[in-house]
Scaffold this active site. Sequence first.
Site, short mmCIF file in Angstrom:
data_model
loop_
_atom_site.label_atom_id
_atom_site.label_comp_id
_atom_site.label_asym_id
_atom_site.label_seq_id
_atom_site.Cartn_x
_atom_site.Cartn_y
_atom_site.Cartn_z
CG ASN A 82 -2.20 0.73 0.86
OD1 ASN A 82 -2.33 1.74 0.26
ND2 ASN A 82 -3.40 0.20 1.13
NE ARG A 83 -2.64 4.66 -3.25
CZ ARG A 83 -3.29 3.80 -3.35
NH1 ARG A 83 -3.73 2.90 -2.36
NH2 ARG A 83 -3.67 3.41 -4.58
CG HIS A 108 1.53 -2.16 -3.77
ND1 HIS A 108 0.92 -2.27 -2.59
CD2 HIS A 108 0.29 -2.34 -4.71
CE1 HIS A 108 -0.46 -2.23 -2.88
NE2 HIS A 108 -0.67 -2.29 -4.03
CG HIS A 178 -2.19 -6.94 -5.13
ND1 HIS A 178 -3.59 -6.78 -5.86
CD2 HIS A 178 -2.14 -5.67 -4.73
CE1 HIS A 178 -3.80 -5.83 -5.77
NE2 HIS A 178 -2.95 -4.75 -5.33
CE1 TYR A 180 -7.21 -6.57 -8.65
CE2 TYR A 180 -4.87 -7.53 -8.88
CZ TYR A 180 -5.97 -6.30 -8.88
OH TYR A 180 -5.09 -5.25 -8.92
CG ASP A 238 -7.93 1.45 -4.01
OD1 ASP A 238 -7.24 0.45 -3.38
OD2 ASP A 238 -7.41 2.16 -4.74
CD GLN A 276 -6.42 -0.58 0.17
OE1 GLN A 276 -6.15 -0.35 1.18
NE2 GLN A 276 -6.71 0.26 -0.81
CD GLU A 298 -4.45 -5.09 -2.18
OE1 GLU A 298 -3.56 -4.33 -1.90
OE2 GLU A 298 -5.46 -4.61 -2.87
C1 FUC Z 1 -4.63 -1.90 -4.55
C2 FUC Z 1 -4.96 -0.62 -4.54
C3 FUC Z 1 -4.20 0.22 -5.55
C4 FUC Z 1 -3.59 0.11 -6.75
C5 FUC Z 1 -3.26 -1.59 -6.63
C6 FUC Z 1 -2.96 -2.35 -7.99
O1 FUC Z 1 -3.57 -2.39 -3.55
O2 FUC Z 1 -4.88 -0.13 -3.35
O3 FUC Z 1 -5.25 1.50 -5.73
O4 FUC Z 1 -4.16 0.10 -7.93
O5 FUC Z 1 -4.03 -2.07 -5.82
#
Ligand code: FUC
Length: 333
Positions: A82-83, A108, A178, A180, A238, A276, A298
Amino acid sequence: MDTTLSREAAGTAPGGRPVERWTLERGGTRVRLLTYGGIVQSVEVPDRSGARGDVVLGLGSAAEYAACRGPYLGALVGRYANRIAGASFTLDGTLYALVPGDGPNCLHGGAEGFDRRVWRAERVPGGVRLTRVSPAGEQGFPGRLAVSATYTLDAAGALAIAYEAAADAPTPVSLTNHTYWNLNGAASGPAVGSHELRLGASRMTPVDAAGIPKGGTAPVAGTRHDFRAARVLDAGHDHNFALDGGADGGERFAAELYAPASGRVLTIRTTEPGIQVFTADSFAPPVPFGPGAGVALETQAFPDAPNRPEFPSAVLRPGERYTSRTTYAFSVR
Ligand code: FUC
């Protein structure tokens, strides 16, 4: 019966290092992962009728993942998921500058994060362990960090990912996966609208338009972030949710994702304080999946915790051991 394991050559990463694909199988679940980026490439589990299908968004080769980096498909994310606002933080009085990427912010782990690295793989009971050393100063992070991520399947076919790390200088650490998810199958159309989500979170971390926390947590009650009772997954998420439940280091309930059409259920438990939820609204070519095709769940420390003293600490110090564990259990109903 223990996990069945096999490995094969899977081409090379950018720069030419060979990549392996490992296949783990047990209790009805088959998982494929790459030593490039620790990427979970496929997870095949049975539907209500017993038919096995792949429930994650994945690509073919390491080269394809390298060329399609933006979404972090299936990747092991670090050194800090994350940021981090302004791509900088102060620790013990020293200001550290990281590699920005998401505008002025670090996302990330920076431009060349853990998802871009080739990991060393070894067999362990029940699965495979990936290891690498992140050198001091990598992407601006302090300290040499020895990291492992261990992927195992249990007798019921649940996938566990356990992370460990040790550092020779204080450093923020937050590792996640990460992947999906689309429990109707990667090619079935959007997960948004066709899945129900429940979260073990009565609070979340409000963020600004750049995804940077504004400070503190806020109740989800009465907002579009309220997933305390299962409801249809809508677009536009998000956000990091602050998980309820004990802070004793044990796993707590994080999320339950359910796809009524296939009957598949994913239950996520974690030792992490946050999760997340990202509904992939921004997916567009060349990403070979449409908007909302999957949902990333996440487990992680809170975003920007290195700059937010009110958030649970994400600092690892020499002599300590970072441990994190998330389990992904599969069932049908
Ligand atoms: C998630 C989001 C972000 C980003 C990433 C690929 O972790 O928080 O916005 O796009 O995925």
